[in-house]
Enzyme design. Structure first.
Site, mmCIF file in Angstrom:
data_model
loop_
_atom_site.group_PDB
_atom_site.id
_atom_site.type_symbol
_atom_site.label_atom_id
_atom_site.label_comp_id
_atom_site.label_asym_id
_atom_site.label_seq_id
_atom_site.Cartn_x
_atom_site.Cartn_y
_atom_site.Cartn_z
ATOM 1 N N LYS A 110 0.829 -1.211 0.000
ATOM 2 C CA LYS A 110 0.000 0.000 0.000
ATOM 3 C C LYS A 110 0.863 1.260 0.000
ATOM 4 O O LYS A 110 0.576 2.206 -0.733
ATOM 5 C CB LYS A 110 -0.964 -0.004 1.194
ATOM 6 C CG LYS A 110 -1.967 -1.158 1.096
ATOM 7 C CD LYS A 110 -3.374 -0.759 1.490
ATOM 8 C CE LYS A 110 -4.391 -1.784 1.046
ATOM 9 N NZ LYS A 110 -4.586 -2.917 1.960
ATOM 10 N N LYS A 190 -7.432 -15.759 -13.189
ATOM 11 C CA LYS A 190 -8.043 -16.032 -11.881
ATOM 12 C C LYS A 190 -9.269 -15.137 -11.682
ATOM 13 O O LYS A 190 -9.200 -13.932 -11.950
ATOM 14 C CB LYS A 190 -7.011 -15.725 -10.788
ATOM 15 C CG LYS A 190 -7.569 -15.762 -9.363
ATOM 16 C CD LYS A 190 -6.535 -15.223 -8.376
ATOM 17 C CE LYS A 190 -6.953 -15.284 -6.929
ATOM 18 N NZ LYS A 190 -7.936 -14.416 -6.407
ATOM 19 N N LYS A 193 -12.381 -9.922 -7.964
ATOM 20 C CA LYS A 193 -13.127 -8.671 -8.135
ATOM 21 C C LYS A 193 -12.234 -7.579 -8.704
ATOM 22 O O LYS A 193 -12.702 -6.677 -9.377
ATOM 23 C CB LYS A 193 -13.835 -8.250 -6.853
ATOM 24 C CG LYS A 193 -12.946 -7.994 -5.671
ATOM 25 C CD LYS A 193 -13.771 -7.574 -4.474
ATOM 26 C CE LYS A 193 -12.945 -7.472 -3.212
ATOM 27 N NZ LYS A 193 -12.358 -8.735 -2.713
#
Ligand code: ADP
Ligand code: TRP
Length: 322
Positions: A110, A190, A193
């Protein structure tokens, strides 16, 4: 043997989540002593809209209950309904080295993306360790991406026990779903979302039919034999949702030639729709009875809390807080 796992309330669930995570968790209920919770405190580092958090939390509860989580067999609760977890976070966090947290992939990824870190993001692995240690957990089934968090949990538990007494916290074993097949998405990658290639578990019929009929196949004519039929995406998905003999029959018809891709996709949609039809009906019933869902979560929290209060007391006494 207690099994525990946390479910992050983020977005709409897809059949990759179902076959990769939910179905194994639901099947594990047969051996008893399963603790499953909705990790709503964990969602605070990514979602900052209160209404969205409530909606996602309720959505996960509905989805899991509809898919077969049995709250009479398992303990199912909302993380924040057992606030003892935040106290244990402090007790163990005070022994957690900065260096350990600085090495966490989730934090490093992040910050590398330019997201400015806050305390919650940095402390995320400590809260996750507290989730696990608060319930004397033996086994934690998680995806590969959570492996490092489990190693940290073990390190933290061992450190705490070294400081305050050998048997204070149970050191858990990770159960990493390596052998679980990766479910492919509509584009063959794969299903995720983040790739926008999902088949939702509880989607709207027309939109889902359109998505499945839109799967791109090669340009061979229907009549042509297809020796690679076992690798066909629609066949792979059909194997998950149709009876074995039906999937085998479609596969051999495709291999022999004469089966058009349109007919194959139509069959896939119909079997997918049927496979989840009981769950869909249960979900609709639950939506019409939200007070019942709330009562289920509160009852789960009470049962979880009965365990949590004993473990927290043990940790408080061992560390001289009490
Ligand atoms: P997503 O990739 O859609 O963001 P998550 O990372 O939230 O999914 O995954 C939640 C759970 O579902 C994890 O246990 C993960 O291993 C499982 N899962 C997600 N996608 C798949 C997939 N395509 N095949 C098998 N399991 C999956
Ligand atoms: N961090 C996990 C995830 O993103 C969710 C989670 C929170 C969890 N606490 C947990 C999983 C405790 C297992 C045990 O998927």
């Amino acid at each position: 043997m207690r099994t525990l796992t946390g479910i992050t309330p983020s977005g709409t669930l897809h059949i990759g989540n179902y076959f990769g995570a939910m179905r194994p968790a639901i099947e594990a209920q047969a051996s008893g002593d399963c603790f499953y919770f909705i990790a709503n405190y964990h969602s605070m580092t990514s979602v900052t809209d209160a209404a969205e958090r409530r909606k996602n939390t309720l959505g996960i509860a509905l989805d899991w209950l509809a898919c077969g989580l049995d709250p009479k067999v398992s303990v199912f609760w909302r993380q924040s309904d057992v606030p003892e977890v935040t106290e244990l976070t402090w007790l163990i966090g005070s022994l957690t080295p900065m260096g350990l947290l600085e090495r966490a992939h989730s934090y490093k990824d992040k910050t590398a993306k330019g997201i400015s870190p806050n305390f919650g993001l940095f402390a995320y692995p400590v809260l996750m360790a507290a989730d696990i240690l608060l319930y004397d957990t033996h086994r934690v089934p998680v995806g590969k991406d959570q492996k490092q968090h489990l190693e940290m949990t073990r390190d933290i538990a061992i450190k705490f026990n070294e400081a305050y007494g050998e048997n204070t916290l149970v050191v858990p074993e990770p159960v990493i779903g390596e052998e679980i097949a990766i479910i492919p998405g509509l584009d063959g990658q794969k299903m995720s979302k983040s790739y926008g290639n999902t088949i939702e578990i509880f989607g709207e019929e027309k939109a889902l039919r359109k998505k499945i009929m839109g799967i791109v196949m090669d340009s061979r004519t229907p009549a042509e034999p297809k020796p690679d039929a076992d690798r066909n995406l629609a066949i792979q998905l059909l194997r998950l949702v149709a009876p074995k003999d039906v999937a085998l029959d479609f596969e051999s018809r495709l291999r022999a030639g004469g089966l058009g891709y349109g007919d194959l996709k139509k069959a896939l949609f119909e079997h997918y729709w049927d496979y989840f039809s009981a769950a869909r009906a249960r979900r609709a019933e639950l939506v019409a009875n939200l007070d019942h869902v709330e009562a289920v979560l509160r009852d789960g929290a009470q049962r979880a809390r009965a365990v949590a209060s004993v473990v927290l007391r043990r940790a408080r006494l061992a560390s001289g807080i009490e």
